[in-house]
Design a protein around this motif. Structure first.
Motif, PDB file in Angstrom:
ATOM      1  N   ARG A 131      46.705  31.713  13.643  1.00 18.38           N
ATOM      2  CA  ARG A 131      47.750  31.127  14.144  1.00 18.38           C
ATOM      3  C   ARG A 131      46.985  30.451  15.268  1.00 18.38           C
ATOM      4  NH1 ARG A 131      50.137  35.217  18.594  1.00 18.38           N
ATOM      5  NH2 ARG A 131      50.485  36.661  16.614  1.00 18.38           N
ATOM      6  N   HIS A 132      47.609  29.238  15.395  1.00 10.30           N
ATOM      7  CA  HIS A 132      47.602  28.095  15.683  1.00 10.30           C
ATOM      8  C   HIS A 132      48.830  26.751  16.550  1.00 10.30           C
ATOM      9  CE1 HIS A 132      48.963  25.701  12.153  1.00 10.30           C
ATOM     10  NE2 HIS A 132      48.001  26.355  11.325  1.00 10.30           N
ATOM     11  N   PRO A 133      48.594  26.840  17.457  1.00 10.51           N
ATOM     12  CA  PRO A 133      50.139  25.774  18.502  1.00 10.51           C
ATOM     13  C   PRO A 133      50.781  24.904  17.223  1.00 10.51           C
ATOM     14  CG  PRO A 133      47.705  25.518  19.017  1.00 10.51           C
ATOM     15  CD  PRO A 133      47.837  25.995  18.340  1.00 10.51           C
ATOM     16  N   CYS A 134      51.666  23.999  17.028  1.00 11.06           N
ATOM     17  CA  CYS A 134      52.143  23.095  16.408  1.00 11.06           C
ATOM     18  C   CYS A 134      52.426  21.933  17.641  1.00 11.06           C
ATOM     19  CB  CYS A 134      53.216  22.836  15.093  1.00 11.06           C
ATOM     20  SG  CYS A 134      52.495  24.500  14.358  1.00 11.06           S
ATOM     21  N   LEU A 137      52.496  17.672  18.045  1.00 13.21           N
ATOM     22  CA  LEU A 137      51.551  17.718  16.717  1.00 13.21           C
ATOM     23  C   LEU A 137      50.367  16.618  16.155  1.00 13.21           C
ATOM     24  CD1 LEU A 137      51.769  18.807  13.889  1.00 13.21           C
ATOM     25  CD2 LEU A 137      53.709  16.951  13.279  1.00 13.21           C
ATOM     26  N   GLU A 138      50.365  15.788  16.665  1.00 17.46           N
ATOM     27  CA  GLU A 138      49.377  14.687  16.817  1.00 17.46           C
ATOM     28  C   GLU A 138      47.787  15.828  17.875  1.00 17.46           C
ATOM     29  OE1 GLU A 138      52.124  13.327  20.560  1.00 17.46           O
ATOM     30  OE2 GLU A 138      51.989  14.421  18.474  1.00 17.46           O
ATOM     31  N   ASP A 139      48.173  16.399  18.612  1.00 16.40           N
ATOM     32  CA  ASP A 139      47.508  16.662  19.082  1.00 16.40           C
ATOM     33  C   ASP A 139      46.719  18.344  18.695  1.00 16.40           C
ATOM     34  OD1 ASP A 139      46.701  15.117  21.141  1.00 16.40           O
ATOM     35  OD2 ASP A 139      48.067  16.021  22.677  1.00 16.40           O
ATOM     36  N   CYS A 140      47.402  19.113  17.852  1.00 15.44           N
ATOM     37  CA  CYS A 140      47.016  19.865  17.982  1.00 15.44           C
ATOM     38  C   CYS A 140      46.674  20.014  16.040  1.00 15.44           C
ATOM     39  CB  CYS A 140      48.794  21.398  16.999  1.00 15.44           C
ATOM     40  SG  CYS A 140      48.913  21.503  19.111  1.00 15.44           S
ATOM     41  N   ILE A 141      46.794  19.092  15.725  1.00 16.67           N
ATOM     42  CA  ILE A 141      47.346  19.287  14.028  1.00 16.67           C
ATOM     43  C   ILE A 141      45.250  18.607  13.521  1.00 16.67           C
ATOM     44  CG2 ILE A 141      47.024  16.575  13.624  1.00 16.67           C
ATOM     45  CD1 ILE A 141      47.732  16.795  11.137  1.00 16.67           C
ATOM     46  N   LYS A 142      44.528  18.501  14.421  1.00 15.81           N
ATOM     47  CA  LYS A 142      42.509  18.383  15.472  1.00 15.81           C
ATOM     48  C   LYS A 142      42.096  19.868  14.672  1.00 15.81           C
ATOM     49  CE  LYS A 142      43.807  13.825  17.973  1.00 15.81           C
ATOM     50  NZ  LYS A 142      43.290  13.009  18.966  1.00 15.81           N
TER      51      LYS A 142
END
Length: 262
Positions: A131-134, A137-142
């Protein structure tokens, strides 16, 4: 990593720590499949049938707490690619997943087994979970997995489409509730969490569970169950099975949204 079911399940008997007590295990009885679960065709919400679709969603949410959506606008090939990349992730060698595995509840992107209470639970669930936040997006994808190499690209596109779908459903619900356009479009729906359950082949599924009975605390859960018949819901005092529909999503009304529906 040694706790992950996917790392040791092959050719094993079911460990005692995964066997639920008789009153909690599924057993060998057949759960009836429900053919009355509402199915909403979202393509009709774009035409003159919008009012009908709004009322259909509202009624399903109040009476069932869930429904399935078809013609939802998420490209089928994108759904297929996303499910495949999740499969590829769980099939990676242990060393490629080691950086994601964590029992730290505060870690935003983590891979773990059973539940977040593994060390204190009496019986373990037969599943691994990523699980991970989305959002944003530009921050979470890292912080997402870097392998498979196409994971970030595909899941990013999928998360954007899933968020669009969720906001679309919330907009239809807000219309039905008389709350006005955009009521759920701000802070209430800002968060987006991806949760991927992986269930390796089980030596005796009659004795254990993949996910125990629960309610979701959030606004909406949008679930893709594929073509596997396993999802069950509790209604009118009995468990009923949700028949998988081709290229459909199951929408579950969470506790936060039930406040507005009651």
């Amino acid at each position: 990593m040694e706790k992950l079911v996917s790392s040791w399940f092959s050719n094993k008997t079911l460990p005692q720590s995964y066997i639920f007590p008789p009153e909690a295990r599924p057993g060998n009885h057949v759960i009836p499949r429900c053919n009355t679960i509402p199915v909403v065709d979202l393509s009709k919400a774009l035409a003159h049938d919008r009012i009908v679709i709004v009322q259909q969603i509202l009624k399903a949410s109040q009476e069932f707490g869930f429904f399935q959506v078809v013609n939802h606008g998420v490209p089928e090939n994108l759904v297929t690619d996303t499910m495949n990349v999740f499969k590829e992730f769980f099939e990676l060698p242990a060393e490629d997943k080691a950086g994601i595995y964590s029992e730290d509840l505060k870690r935003p992107c983590r891979l773990y087994t059973s539940s977040s209470n593994y060390d204190h639970e009496n019986v373990h669930l037969w599943r691994d979970n990523l699980r991970h936040p989305c959002h944003p997006l530009e921050d979470c994808i890292k912080i997402w997995p870097q392998k498979p190499t196409r994971y970030r690209e595909i899941v990013a596109t999928y998360s954007i489409e899933a968020k669009k779908l969720g906001l679309r459903i919330l907009e239809l619900l807000s219309e039905g509730l008389g709350l006005g356009s955009g009521f759920f479009g701000d802070k209430l729906s800002e968060s987006l969490l991806l949760s991927v359950n992986h269930y390796p082949p089980c030596p005796d599924p009659s004795l254990t569970l993949g996910v125990s009975r629960h309610c979701d605390p959030n606004l909406l859960t949008i679930l893709h169950q594929g073509d596997v018949y396993g999802l069950q819901v509790f209604k009118d005092g009995e468990w009923i099975g949700v028949e998988p529909l081709h290229n459909a999503f199951v929408v579950n009304i969470g506790h936060q949204l039930q406040v507005y529906l009651n």
